[in-house]
Design a protein around this motif. Structure first.
Motif, mmCIF file in Angstrom:
data_model
loop_
_atom_site.group_PDB
_atom_site.id
_atom_site.type_symbol
_atom_site.label_atom_id
_atom_site.label_comp_id
_atom_site.label_asym_id
_atom_site.label_seq_id
_atom_site.Cartn_x
_atom_site.Cartn_y
_atom_site.Cartn_z
ATOM 1 N N LEU A 129 9.128 1.972 5.946
ATOM 2 C CA LEU A 129 10.140 2.008 7.011
ATOM 3 C C LEU A 129 9.625 2.797 8.213
ATOM 4 O O LEU A 129 9.877 2.437 9.365
ATOM 5 C CB LEU A 129 11.450 2.589 6.486
ATOM 6 C CG LEU A 129 12.160 1.733 5.430
ATOM 7 C CD1 LEU A 129 13.385 2.467 4.884
ATOM 8 C CD2 LEU A 129 12.561 0.372 6.003
ATOM 9 N N HIS A 130 8.912 3.884 7.943
ATOM 10 C CA HIS A 130 8.270 4.646 9.027
ATOM 11 C C HIS A 130 7.296 3.747 9.792
ATOM 12 O O HIS A 130 7.272 3.741 11.028
ATOM 13 C CB HIS A 130 7.533 5.849 8.437
ATOM 14 C CG HIS A 130 6.510 6.448 9.348
ATOM 15 N ND1 HIS A 130 6.841 7.222 10.441
ATOM 16 C CD2 HIS A 130 5.140 6.365 9.336
ATOM 17 C CE1 HIS A 130 5.722 7.603 11.061
ATOM 18 N NE2 HIS A 130 4.691 7.095 10.408
ATOM 19 N N THR A 131 6.518 2.971 9.064
ATOM 20 C CA THR A 131 5.532 2.071 9.669
ATOM 21 C C THR A 131 6.206 1.071 10.605
ATOM 22 O O THR A 131 5.733 0.826 11.719
ATOM 23 C CB THR A 131 4.754 1.345 8.552
ATOM 24 O OG1 THR A 131 3.968 2.316 7.853
ATOM 25 C CG2 THR A 131 3.843 0.267 9.108
ATOM 26 N N CYS A 165 -3.548 3.495 4.638
ATOM 27 C CA CYS A 165 -4.091 4.243 3.493
ATOM 28 C C CYS A 165 -3.363 5.563 3.234
ATOM 29 O O CYS A 165 -3.802 6.352 2.395
ATOM 30 C CB CYS A 165 -5.577 4.524 3.719
ATOM 31 S SG CYS A 165 -6.581 3.039 3.898
ATOM 32 N N LYS A 166 -2.270 5.803 3.924
ATOM 33 C CA LYS A 166 -1.576 7.098 3.849
ATOM 34 C C LYS A 166 -1.142 7.459 2.427
ATOM 35 O O LYS A 166 -1.171 8.630 2.041
ATOM 36 C CB LYS A 166 -0.353 7.068 4.775
ATOM 37 C CG LYS A 166 0.523 8.299 4.721
ATOM 38 C CD LYS A 166 -0.107 9.469 5.428
ATOM 39 C CE LYS A 166 0.860 10.632 5.525
ATOM 40 N NZ LYS A 166 0.262 11.799 6.171
ATOM 41 N N CYS A 167 -0.717 6.489 1.652
ATOM 42 C CA CYS A 167 -0.191 6.760 0.311
ATOM 43 C C CYS A 167 -1.239 6.638 -0.789
ATOM 44 O O CYS A 167 -0.902 6.729 -1.976
ATOM 45 C CB CYS A 167 0.996 5.834 0.022
ATOM 46 S SG CYS A 167 2.398 6.128 1.120
ATOM 47 N N TRP A 168 -2.477 6.435 -0.418
ATOM 48 C CA TRP A 168 -3.535 6.365 -1.423
ATOM 49 C C TRP A 168 -3.723 7.734 -2.079
ATOM 50 O O TRP A 168 -3.591 8.778 -1.417
ATOM 51 C CB TRP A 168 -4.848 5.948 -0.784
ATOM 52 C CG TRP A 168 -4.947 4.491 -0.446
ATOM 53 C CD1 TRP A 168 -3.931 3.579 -0.393
ATOM 54 C CD2 TRP A 168 -6.136 3.793 -0.094
ATOM 55 N NE1 TRP A 168 -4.420 2.345 -0.032
ATOM 56 C CE2 TRP A 168 -5.776 2.444 0.156
ATOM 57 C CE3 TRP A 168 -7.478 4.158 0.030
ATOM 58 C CZ2 TRP A 168 -6.710 1.481 0.517
ATOM 59 C CZ3 TRP A 168 -8.400 3.198 0.399
ATOM 60 C CH2 TRP A 168 -8.022 1.869 0.629
ATOM 61 N N PRO A 169 -4.057 7.770 -3.355
ATOM 62 C CA PRO A 169 -4.355 9.058 -4.012
ATOM 63 C C PRO A 169 -5.562 9.736 -3.357
ATOM 64 O O PRO A 169 -6.473 9.056 -2.870
ATOM 65 C CB PRO A 169 -4.672 8.664 -5.457
ATOM 66 C CG PRO A 169 -4.155 7.270 -5.623
ATOM 67 C CD PRO A 169 -4.190 6.628 -4.264
ATOM 68 N N ILE A 170 -5.549 11.038 -3.359
ATOM 69 C CA ILE A 170 -6.630 11.814 -2.737
ATOM 70 C C ILE A 170 -8.016 11.430 -3.294
ATOM 71 O O ILE A 170 -8.962 11.254 -2.517
ATOM 72 C CB ILE A 170 -6.368 13.332 -2.886
ATOM 73 C CG1 ILE A 170 -5.146 13.751 -2.045
ATOM 74 C CG2 ILE A 170 -7.596 14.148 -2.496
ATOM 75 C CD1 ILE A 170 -5.296 13.502 -0.561
ATOM 76 N N GLN A 218 0.806 -1.230 0.000
ATOM 77 C CA GLN A 218 0.000 0.000 0.000
ATOM 78 C C GLN A 218 0.836 1.276 0.000
ATOM 79 O O GLN A 218 0.284 2.367 -0.097
ATOM 80 C CB GLN A 218 -0.918 0.022 1.228
ATOM 81 C CG GLN A 218 -1.888 -1.122 1.313
ATOM 82 C CD GLN A 218 -2.844 -1.173 0.146
ATOM 83 O OE1 GLN A 218 -3.352 -0.152 -0.302
ATOM 84 N NE2 GLN A 218 -3.081 -2.366 -0.366
ATOM 85 N N MET A 219 2.152 1.158 0.123
ATOM 86 C CA MET A 219 2.948 2.363 0.360
ATOM 87 C C MET A 219 4.337 2.283 -0.249
ATOM 88 O O MET A 219 4.824 1.200 -0.580
ATOM 89 C CB MET A 219 3.041 2.626 1.866
ATOM 90 C CG MET A 219 3.597 1.482 2.676
ATOM 91 S SD MET A 219 3.441 1.702 4.495
ATOM 92 C CE MET A 219 1.680 1.695 4.765
ATOM 93 N N HIS A 220 4.983 3.440 -0.359
ATOM 94 C CA HIS A 220 6.360 3.486 -0.847
ATOM 95 C C HIS A 220 7.315 3.100 0.280
ATOM 96 O O HIS A 220 6.919 2.981 1.446
ATOM 97 C CB HIS A 220 6.688 4.866 -1.427
ATOM 98 C CG HIS A 220 6.382 6.009 -0.501
ATOM 99 N ND1 HIS A 220 7.101 6.274 0.636
ATOM 100 C CD2 HIS A 220 5.408 6.961 -0.561
ATOM 101 C CE1 HIS A 220 6.609 7.336 1.241
ATOM 102 N NE2 HIS A 220 5.573 7.773 0.540
#
Length: 197
Positions: free
Chosen positions: A26-28, A59-64, A19-21
């Motif tokens: 790594l932050h997660t 869902c942080k990296c999902w498109p707006i 779901q993310m870059h």
């Protein structure tokens, strides 16, 4: 951790990673590690804390536009829809982790929902995930060391410092402050838990 979700840790991390870059992933991992340590220090369930850390930014990296579609699908409050888009992922994520990851533990779901805004009467797990999100090892911003130091001895003080700093930053950038964040901060201050001491 198996009692809190139906997949293995490796399967869960694979789903989260998809779901993310890389930087967000790594932050997660850092938030999950920090949340487990805080839980062990302050008497919360370390497994729940770690799980909430893994999924807090699902869902942080999902498109707006995708986030907006899900905001409407889940009939989330109008003030969220009209508020800062940076907050959307937490409220959408609290719903999505239930349907996509089969996470049903209400404490974990609430910790994901309020990790960016806080709220009045936060549970211990909610505080832990919120503070872990600020202090995970990769975070680097003015004041983070102070929050890390406070988190070793006083979780509420660390939370007050974190929320106070966020409010100040938003005001400096001429952005709106979500009402729950102000209420959470005011609640702490009314109890004598103030930042910048």
């Amino acid at each position: 951790m198996s009692e809190f979700f139906s997949t293995t840790r490796e399967q869960l991390l694979s789903q989260v990673r998809a779901q993310m870059h890389e930087k967000r992933y790594l932050h997660t991992l850092g938030v999950a590690e920090s949340a487990r340590k805080l839980a062990e220090r302050f008497g919360a369930d370390p497994d729940k804390a770690e799980l909430a850390g893994y999924v807090h930014d699902y869902c942080k990296c999902w498109p707006i536009p995708k986030l907006h579609t899900y905001l409407l699908r889940y009939d989330l409050p109008q003030d969220i829809i009209e508020g800062e888009k940076e907050l959307w992922h937490a409220f959408v994520g609290a719903n999505v982790i239930q349907s996509e990851l089969e996470i049903t533990d209400p404490e974990v779901i609430q910790a994901v929902r309020y990790h960016t805004t806080g709220r009045v009467g936060m549970s211990l797990l909610e505080k832990i995930v919120c503070v872990a999100d600020y202090i995970e090892p990769q975070r680097s911003f003015p004041g983070v060391e102070k929050i890390r130091e406070l988190a070793v001895k006083d979780l509420d003080q660390a939370l007050s410092e974190a929320l106070g700093g966020t409010i100040a930053m938003l005001i400096e950038r001429k952005k709106t402050v979500y009402p729950l964040t102000l209420l959470a901060y005011n609640d702490l201050v009314s109890k004598g838990i103030t930042p910048f001491e």
